[in-house]
Design a protein around this motif. Structure first.
Motif, PDB file in Angstrom:
ATOM      1  N   PHE A  12       0.841  -1.191   0.000  1.00  0.00           N
ATOM      2  CA  PHE A  12       0.000   0.000   0.000  1.00  0.00           C
ATOM      3  C   PHE A  12       0.879   1.245   0.000  1.00  0.00           C
ATOM      4  CE2 PHE A  12      -2.490  -3.372   1.855  1.00  0.00           C
ATOM      5  CZ  PHE A  12      -3.715  -3.227   1.222  1.00  0.00           C
ATOM      6  N   GLN A  40       2.373   0.276   4.079  1.00  0.00           N
ATOM      7  CA  GLN A  40       2.299  -1.023   4.728  1.00  0.00           C
ATOM      8  C   GLN A  40       2.162  -2.094   3.650  1.00  0.00           C
ATOM      9  OE1 GLN A  40      -0.640  -0.930   7.814  1.00  0.00           O
ATOM     10  NE2 GLN A  40      -0.631  -3.124   8.126  1.00  0.00           N
ATOM     11  N   LEU A  78      -5.087   0.275   7.996  1.00  0.00           N
ATOM     12  CA  LEU A  78      -3.853   0.684   7.340  1.00  0.00           C
ATOM     13  C   LEU A  78      -3.317   1.888   8.101  1.00  0.00           C
ATOM     14  CD1 LEU A  78      -1.981   0.192   4.940  1.00  0.00           C
ATOM     15  CD2 LEU A  78      -3.411   1.724   3.621  1.00  0.00           C
TER      16      LEU A  78
END
Length: 103
Positions: free
Chosen positions: A41, A56, A99
């Motif tokens: 990500f 992440q 996230l």
């Protein structure tokens, strides 16, 4: 955005998107008999992952014989927190995690 294979980023949300929002995308293994999918990500506007800020990553383990699809949903709440949900379309396994942007 996400990077699943290679160095290109696939955008999920764009700059100045309204929040809260929910975005979804379908993912599938890149290679035949692949046993893992690593999803990275990123935050940024460039089409190249290396030019964006890494947030992440997450690794999905899948049986090599299984021809499967994954449904990835990114839910951005009013506070700007990203909640990731991944569903295996074949086995109905469900993964969910926030996230975190640790800047």
């Amino acid at each position: 955005g996400i990077e699943t294979a290679g160095i290109r980023m696939f955008p999920i949300t764009f700059c100045n998107s309204t929040i809260p929002t929910i975005k979804s995308v379908e993912l599938k293994p890149f290679f035949k008999h692949q046993t893992k999918i690593r999803i990275k990500f990123f935050e940024g506007e460039s089409k190249w992952s290396r030019n964006n800020f890494f947030l992440q990553d997450f690794v999905l383990n899948i049986p090599a014989f299984e021809a499967t699809m994954f449904h990835l949903t990114i839910d951005i709440d009013v506070n700007g927190i990203y909640n990731i949900k991944i569903i295996n379309r074949v086995t109905e396994e469900f993964f969910s995690f926030p996230l975190l942007n640790n800047i």
